[in-house]
Design a protein around this motif. Structure first.
Motif, PDB file in Angstrom:
ATOM      1  N   GLU A  82       0.859  -1.209  -0.013  1.00  0.00           N
ATOM      2  CA  GLU A  82       0.145  -0.086   0.119  1.00  0.00           C
ATOM      3  C   GLU A  82       1.057   1.313   0.085  1.00  0.00           C
ATOM      4  O   GLU A  82       1.553   1.328   0.863  1.00  0.00           O
ATOM      5  CB  GLU A  82      -0.743  -0.111   1.332  1.00  0.00           C
ATOM      6  CG  GLU A  82      -1.990  -0.881   1.168  1.00  0.00           C
ATOM      7  CD  GLU A  82      -2.899  -0.866   2.222  1.00  0.00           C
ATOM      8  OE1 GLU A  82      -2.616  -0.203   3.322  1.00  0.00           O
ATOM      9  OE2 GLU A  82      -3.867  -1.509   2.160  1.00  0.00           O
ATOM     10  N   LEU A  90      -4.813   6.170  -1.429  1.00  0.00           N
ATOM     11  CA  LEU A  90      -4.374   4.957  -1.046  1.00  0.00           C
ATOM     12  C   LEU A  90      -4.476   4.066  -2.552  1.00  0.00           C
ATOM     13  O   LEU A  90      -5.319   3.926  -3.203  1.00  0.00           O
ATOM     14  CB  LEU A  90      -5.153   4.337   0.019  1.00  0.00           C
ATOM     15  CG  LEU A  90      -4.638   2.967   0.410  1.00  0.00           C
ATOM     16  CD1 LEU A  90      -3.415   3.122   1.209  1.00  0.00           C
ATOM     17  CD2 LEU A  90      -5.734   2.269   1.290  1.00  0.00           C
ATOM     18  N   GLN A  92      -2.677   0.430  -4.283  1.00  0.00           N
ATOM     19  CA  GLN A  92      -2.061  -0.979  -4.156  1.00  0.00           C
ATOM     20  C   GLN A  92      -1.219  -0.872  -5.390  1.00  0.00           C
ATOM     21  O   GLN A  92      -1.482  -1.029  -6.664  1.00  0.00           O
ATOM     22  CB  GLN A  92      -3.104  -2.024  -4.346  1.00  0.00           C
ATOM     23  CG  GLN A  92      -2.455  -3.493  -4.006  1.00  0.00           C
ATOM     24  CD  GLN A  92      -2.525  -3.699  -2.483  1.00  0.00           C
ATOM     25  OE1 GLN A  92      -2.760  -2.737  -1.887  1.00  0.00           O
ATOM     26  NE2 GLN A  92      -1.828  -4.463  -2.311  1.00  0.00           N
TER      27      GLN A  92
END
Length: 203
Positions: A82, A90, A92
């Motif tokens: 993250e 945020l 990934q």
């Protein structure tokens, strides 16, 4: 709210760091097709390309070297992680590269240069029914069934014709003088019997 208030504190795998600047690259996945005697090409659009994120940041403090060690350990960890991006939020991502720089003129500062790729879920191919194969198999079954019905009907017709000829021949044999029709019938009976003997046993 000013743009500075909208910025988020940057972190990578939960480790905070300050940011000098960021760079985001977006793209489309395309396949150009060129043809003879044409000045232009057809560009086939294959969907959105993955995003590439570059972040230039730094660590500051008397323990900046310890912070650097923890950041390197996090960078070498397997799998995606993250990233709290200052403007994108945020995400990934998978880390491609991390470069650290220590400079004498900056003192207790370690510069960080990240290269990230947007990560997604692993998708496996799914099994589906082949419609063309099913249609061809059904057609073959129908052809075999039709051939079997034809053979059965032809065999029944031959047996019925042979039985009728035998009956007519028996009636002719009962008379004293065989007529021309009886002689023809007897010849027909002989032919029918021969055909019946040569007929396949499955008829």
């Amino acid at each position: 709210m000013s743009w500075q208030d909208a910025l988020r504190p940057a972190t990578w795998r939960g480790l905070p760091f300050a940011v000098w600047h960021t760079d985001t690259q977006v793209s489309r996945r395309v396949a150009p097709h060129e043809y003879p005697y044409r000045d232009t090409a057809w560009v086939e659009d294959l969907g959105r390309g993955m995003r590439r994120l570059s972040v230039l940041g730094f660590l500051v403090g008397d323990d900046c070297l310890d912070q650097q060690d923890r950041m390197i350990e996090a960078a070498e960890r397997e799998g995606p992680g993250e990233l709290m991006h200052p403007t994108l939020g945020l995400r990934q991502v998978s880390l491609v590269n991390l470069a650290t720089t220590s400079r004498h003129d900056l003192g207790r500062v370690v510069e960080l240069s990240f290269q990230f790729l947007e990560a997604g879920e692993r998708v496996y191919p799914e099994f589906g029914q082949d419609g063309l194969s099913s249609i061809l198999a059904a057609a073959d079954a129908a052809d075999q069934a039709a051939a079997g019905d034809f053979a059965a009907q032809a065999g029944a017709a031959l047996r019925q014709g042979a039985a009728a000829a035998d009956q007519r021949g028996a009636r002719c044999a009962a008379g004293r003088r065989p007529s021309r029709a009886c002689r023809s019938t007897r010849a027909t009976c002989s032919v029918r019997r021969a055909a019946r003997c040569r007929a396949p046993t499955g008829w």
